[in-house]
Structure formats: C-alpha cells, structure tokens
Write an enzyme that holds these catalytic residues in place. Sequence first.
Site: not given
Length: 250
Positions: A9, A11, A95, A97, A167, A173, A213
């Site tokens: 991904n 991003k 996701h 985010e 996730e 991150g 991560s």
Amino acid sequence: MRRKIVAGNWKMNKNIHQGLELVNELIALDSPADVLKIIAPPFVHIAHISQLVKSKSDMAVAAQNCHQETSGAYTGEISAEMISSCGAQYVIIGHSERRLYFGENSALLTQKVNTALANSLTPIFCLGENMEERNANKHLEAVKQQLKDALFHLTPAEFSKLIIAYEPVWAIGTGLTATSHQAQGMHNFIRAEINKKYGKDISEQISILYGGSCNAQNAKELFACIDVDGGLIGGASLKAADFIAIANSF
Ligand code: PGA
C-alpha cells in the site's frame, strides 16, 4: 491451499516516475512465483502500472479506495468500474486511515464492498482494533463487530472472493508490530468467526493478511503463523528490496 499474498500500500507516495521505477525494480528482483505480489499505487498510476505487470501472473494491481456509487455527479471521485477498466483487480476497502480521516463507517464500507464486487474488483478488506480496545481487552469484540457490520451481509459466493487484512490500528506506521502470538490469535479468531457464519470450506480458503509495521525483519516470524497468509505492507513497500525481501519471507 490458501494463496500467499504480499500487498504494498503506497498510500500517497511516489510520483509517476518514481512509481514506474519502483515497479521495474520489483519486476527485476527474484521472488517466489507462488506468492502474489499486489501493488496498490495512487489512482493516477493504476493504468500505467497495470500495463507494466500485465504479463506477470504473480503480480497484480489494487486501488487504495473506490467510491460507493457506480457513477454519477460526484466531482473528484473514482468508481470501481473505472479502476477495473484501468487493469486493477483488487481494491483496499476500510483502511483505518480512511476510517479515521475520511469518516468511513461500516455502513459506507458495506456499500463500497458491494460496488467493488459488482465491478469485478476483489476487496482487500481491512479491520483492526485501536490501542484503547486492545488495552481494555476488547480487541476480539471490536474486530468481530467490524466483520459482522461490513461483511456478513454477503452471500457465501461473494464472501469467498474477499481478502481480509487484520491491521491493528496501533501498529500502523508506528513501528509497533503485533507479536506473532497476537497476530496468530486474532487471525485464528477471525477465521473461526468466518467458519461460524460461512462454514469450514470458506473459512479455510480465505487469505487473511497481517498489516502494521510489517517489514523484512519481522515478516518471517509473522508469516510462519498458521493463520497468517501474508501481509499488507505500507512503509516497507516503498523500497523494492524491502518489499521483495518480505515476499521471500514465507
Ligand atoms: P505500515 O502500514 O506497514 O507502514 O505500518 C500498513 C498499512 O497501513 O497498510
């Protein structure tokens, strides 16, 4: 046998020149043919990158999002059908985010999953608990609710097409990774919930990826877990050598 998958991904990173360079590097590096490498670049790169990987049976392209409607007056939005027509076969949906910064909730994600499936895109559906839920020992409950709310309306035939990505939000991150014990525990739980709803055949056949991560150092231990079928990789997918090292970690 479940498919082994690593999905990168990107991003909102890489302009088209950097993106094409990265894909050419990925193509040039050796990785096992039985591991599907999915690249999720920004929308504007999809057509170009799809052309580059078209002849590679172990590589495919995903979008990072799609709109819930099929078409219409939604200025600035991208439909599942457009993505599919550019050569992508997958789309990341849900996701954290998107949930956090764009207010995407399960009702909206349900629509996105439906629209993706109706337009020949395979959803890579993300779910996971936040730190508060983990600390309160409510992580299983939180993930079960997300699974139920966004996906359990699907027919068995539809559900069997999905890829799930666990996730934990606290690991994305942040450099904090779930331990292999935590990852295996949750993947096993998700598979058991799918088994209860859709039966053993479907639950055994669904690929469940770990994300948060995941990198070249920890992938081997995570992928050794019996219910971890690969990874959804953010930061470490931006360097070809790192991403391919992860693909070589099964
Ligand atoms: P990360 O991102 O690997 O940089 O933690 C994972 C993701 O957001 O899918």
